[in-house]
Design a protein around this motif. Sequence first.
Motif, PDB file in Angstrom:
ATOM      1  N   MET A  62      35.946  30.315  48.822  1.00 60.97           N
ATOM      2  CA  MET A  62      36.787  30.672  47.667  1.00 60.97           C
ATOM      3  C   MET A  62      38.144  29.975  47.735  1.00 60.97           C
ATOM      4  O   MET A  62      38.649  29.483  46.721  1.00 60.97           O
ATOM      5  CB  MET A  62      36.977  32.194  47.603  1.00 60.97           C
ATOM      6  CG  MET A  62      35.745  32.931  47.153  1.00 60.97           C
ATOM      7  SD  MET A  62      35.193  32.330  45.530  1.00 60.97           S
ATOM      8  CE  MET A  62      33.565  33.030  45.481  1.00 60.97           C
ATOM      9  N   ILE A  63      38.707  29.935  48.937  1.00 60.46           N
ATOM     10  CA  ILE A  63      40.015  29.282  49.059  1.00 60.46           C
ATOM     11  C   ILE A  63      39.846  27.764  48.891  1.00 60.46           C
ATOM     12  O   ILE A  63      40.690  27.097  48.274  1.00 60.46           O
ATOM     13  CB  ILE A  63      40.730  29.670  50.381  1.00 60.46           C
ATOM     14  CG1 ILE A  63      42.221  29.364  50.308  1.00 60.46           C
ATOM     15  CG2 ILE A  63      40.125  29.016  51.600  1.00 60.46           C
ATOM     16  CD1 ILE A  63      43.037  30.007  51.421  1.00 60.46           C
ATOM     17  N   ALA A  64      38.743  27.220  49.381  1.00 58.78           N
ATOM     18  CA  ALA A  64      38.475  25.787  49.198  1.00 58.78           C
ATOM     19  C   ALA A  64      38.380  25.450  47.707  1.00 58.78           C
ATOM     20  O   ALA A  64      38.968  24.470  47.239  1.00 58.78           O
ATOM     21  CB  ALA A  64      37.189  25.393  49.918  1.00 58.78           C
ATOM     22  N   ARG A  65      37.647  26.282  46.980  1.00 62.41           N
ATOM     23  CA  ARG A  65      37.513  26.039  45.530  1.00 62.41           C
ATOM     24  C   ARG A  65      38.861  26.126  44.832  1.00 62.41           C
ATOM     25  O   ARG A  65      39.187  25.302  43.974  1.00 62.41           O
ATOM     26  CB  ARG A  65      36.560  27.061  44.910  1.00 62.41           C
ATOM     27  CG  ARG A  65      35.112  26.831  45.258  1.00 62.41           C
ATOM     28  CD  ARG A  65      34.207  27.698  44.378  1.00 62.41           C
ATOM     29  NE  ARG A  65      32.813  27.485  44.724  1.00 62.41           N
ATOM     30  CZ  ARG A  65      32.075  28.314  45.470  1.00 62.41           C
ATOM     31  NH1 ARG A  65      32.599  29.434  45.930  1.00 62.41           N
ATOM     32  NH2 ARG A  65      30.828  28.028  45.756  1.00 62.41           N
ATOM     33  N   MET A  66      39.654  27.147  45.218  1.00 61.24           N
ATOM     34  CA  MET A  66      40.980  27.291  44.601  1.00 61.24           C
ATOM     35  C   MET A  66      41.835  26.052  44.855  1.00 61.24           C
ATOM     36  O   MET A  66      42.552  25.586  43.967  1.00 61.24           O
ATOM     37  CB  MET A  66      41.696  28.516  45.193  1.00 61.24           C
ATOM     38  CG  MET A  66      41.322  29.830  44.555  1.00 61.24           C
ATOM     39  SD  MET A  66      42.079  31.235  45.440  1.00 61.24           S
ATOM     40  CE  MET A  66      43.825  30.817  45.320  1.00 61.24           C
ATOM     41  N   GLU A  67      41.762  25.540  46.068  1.00 61.30           N
ATOM     42  CA  GLU A  67      42.573  24.367  46.413  1.00 61.30           C
ATOM     43  C   GLU A  67      42.158  23.137  45.609  1.00 61.30           C
ATOM     44  O   GLU A  67      42.990  22.482  44.974  1.00 61.30           O
ATOM     45  CB  GLU A  67      42.445  24.048  47.912  1.00 61.30           C
ATOM     46  CG  GLU A  67      43.149  25.046  48.815  1.00 61.30           C
ATOM     47  CD  GLU A  67      43.021  24.659  50.282  1.00 61.30           C
ATOM     48  OE1 GLU A  67      43.446  23.553  50.645  1.00 61.30           O
ATOM     49  OE2 GLU A  67      42.481  25.468  51.062  1.00 61.30           O
ATOM     50  N   ALA A  90      39.939  39.024  46.176  1.00 59.71           N
ATOM     51  CA  ALA A  90      41.059  39.945  45.941  1.00 59.71           C
ATOM     52  C   ALA A  90      42.267  39.559  46.797  1.00 59.71           C
ATOM     53  O   ALA A  90      43.400  39.528  46.313  1.00 59.71           O
ATOM     54  CB  ALA A  90      40.630  41.377  46.239  1.00 59.71           C
ATOM     55  N   SER A  91      42.003  39.237  48.047  1.00 62.26           N
ATOM     56  CA  SER A  91      43.092  38.864  48.951  1.00 62.26           C
ATOM     57  C   SER A  91      43.720  37.527  48.563  1.00 62.26           C
ATOM     58  O   SER A  91      44.908  37.299  48.790  1.00 62.26           O
ATOM     59  CB  SER A  91      42.554  38.818  50.385  1.00 62.26           C
ATOM     60  OG  SER A  91      43.385  38.047  51.218  1.00 62.26           O
ATOM     61  N   LEU A  92      42.910  36.651  47.960  1.00 63.84           N
ATOM     62  CA  LEU A  92      43.388  35.291  47.666  1.00 63.84           C
ATOM     63  C   LEU A  92      44.081  35.169  46.315  1.00 63.84           C
ATOM     64  O   LEU A  92      44.756  34.165  46.066  1.00 63.84           O
ATOM     65  CB  LEU A  92      42.210  34.301  47.707  1.00 63.84           C
ATOM     66  CG  LEU A  92      41.498  34.159  49.061  1.00 63.84           C
ATOM     67  CD1 LEU A  92      40.350  33.168  48.947  1.00 63.84           C
ATOM     68  CD2 LEU A  92      42.470  33.716  50.154  1.00 63.84           C
ATOM     69  N   ARG A  93      43.907  36.172  45.470  1.00 62.85           N
ATOM     70  CA  ARG A  93      44.470  36.073  44.110  1.00 62.85           C
ATOM     71  C   ARG A  93      45.936  35.698  44.119  1.00 62.85           C
ATOM     72  O   ARG A  93      46.383  34.878  43.317  1.00 62.85           O
ATOM     73  CB  ARG A  93      44.270  37.391  43.357  1.00 62.85           C
ATOM     74  CG  ARG A  93      43.364  37.241  42.158  1.00 62.85           C
ATOM     75  CD  ARG A  93      43.348  38.450  41.242  1.00 62.85           C
ATOM     76  NE  ARG A  93      43.081  39.716  41.909  1.00 62.85           N
ATOM     77  CZ  ARG A  93      41.855  40.216  42.140  1.00 62.85           C
ATOM     78  NH1 ARG A  93      40.784  39.542  41.757  1.00 62.85           N
ATOM     79  NH2 ARG A  93      41.701  41.368  42.745  1.00 62.85           N
ATOM     80  N   GLY A  94      46.681  36.273  45.053  1.00 67.64           N
ATOM     81  CA  GLY A  94      48.120  36.031  45.126  1.00 67.64           C
ATOM     82  C   GLY A  94      48.494  34.595  45.471  1.00 67.64           C
ATOM     83  O   GLY A  94      49.651  34.203  45.313  1.00 67.64           O
ATOM     84  N   LEU A  95      47.524  33.812  45.967  1.00 62.27           N
ATOM     85  CA  LEU A  95      47.836  32.443  46.385  1.00 62.27           C
ATOM     86  C   LEU A  95      47.714  31.432  45.245  1.00 62.27           C
ATOM     87  O   LEU A  95      48.224  30.320  45.327  1.00 62.27           O
ATOM     88  CB  LEU A  95      46.894  32.015  47.515  1.00 62.27           C
ATOM     89  CG  LEU A  95      47.048  32.767  48.843  1.00 62.27           C
ATOM     90  CD1 LEU A  95      45.915  32.400  49.795  1.00 62.27           C
ATOM     91  CD2 LEU A  95      48.403  32.457  49.483  1.00 62.27           C
TER      92      LEU A  95
END
Length: 399
Positions: free
Chosen positions: A353-358, A110-115
Amino acid sequence: MLEAPRGAPATSDIDPFSDAYLGDPYPFHQQLRDAGPVVWLAQWQVFAVARAAPVKAVLGDWETFCSGAGVGLANFKVETPWRTPSLLLETDPPDHTRNRAVIGRALSPASLRGLKSSFESAAEELVAALPDGADFDAVPLLAEAFPLKVFADAVGVPAEGRRHLLAYGNMVFNAMGPRNERFERAMAHAAQVVPWIERACQRDVLTPSGLGAQIYAAADEGAVSAREAALIVRSFLSAGVDTTAAGIANALYCFARNPDQWARVRADPALARAAFEEVLRFESPFQAFFRTTTREVELEGTVLPAEAKVLVLIGAANRDPRQWEDPDRFDVKRKTLGHVGFGFGIHGCVGQMIARMEVEAVLAALARRFERIALAGPPTALIHNTLRSFVRLPLRLGS
Ligand code: OVV
């Protein structure tokens, strides 16, 4: 092979910190897996687990296999650690639970969606700047450049001096091995790097809307102290750059070696996410770390004493034929559920999660532009106490 008597582990003289091992660990992994579920490494006087099942058993039992004595070769109860221990990595419950909740909230989906959209546009921009049909080194231009831009932006650290993040990660991860030449070389930059990192963890230096500021907001709510907040921010800066850079470099290497697999991602860019999981299994960036036994324990028939260091071979578990069919084949359509590339249990990567997004953003941008990824020369493997990646990865991309 003769079975060792019940209770006694197999013994091996394999050195998991030798250049030969670190340059190509996979034949050694096989020997260690085949030697037994638990292996005594005579040279370092530590146990090792290389099969998938005991790796998960160790990581699933934090009460017996603790992190508070450090997750490197050094036992913090005996040796003074080189820096204040991490409040996440090198801590056990109940403190770990509380700190993990604070950082976990900042890194939640939820916190990372904006990135997401800023990651996608940064990936698009970096990929657009890559040469079409000419050689370049993908390590600085893509693997390192991307997390240095988007992760550091997300945390909210200053643009000036960001390369210190790579040097710091190199120190942190090499420090999990012995005090060898690799460690000393990584530490050679400490006098410049450590003060920069410590500054970057301070509230007044961090941007007001970043992940770092969110940790301080949790401190305002009383979840942790301001001093603890700085150390939790330090965990972002320790764990979040070199690992992802390695993930991107390893992905590019896998695809350069397996053009048929890149063709599949090209045909269906939605495969980028699953493909990264296979990269994590096949070339795990964070190859190995330790736990320390808190009591005598039997593990798959072997008795380990209390206060023993146990080397957890993530990269070996991820290629254990007892778990994986044809483990040495890179297959982006494989069912990768159950890999331990992000660890397992209560210390499983909080930033996954942020690693996967990147990495997904990078692979998808590459897939949109380039049909071919090829090695333009021999890559130079990173010889590192715990990470697996490249120092140089000459590539030629073609549209
Ligand atoms: C997973 C990881 C690696 C290195 C450092 C840290 C965490 C930390 O919390 O400092």
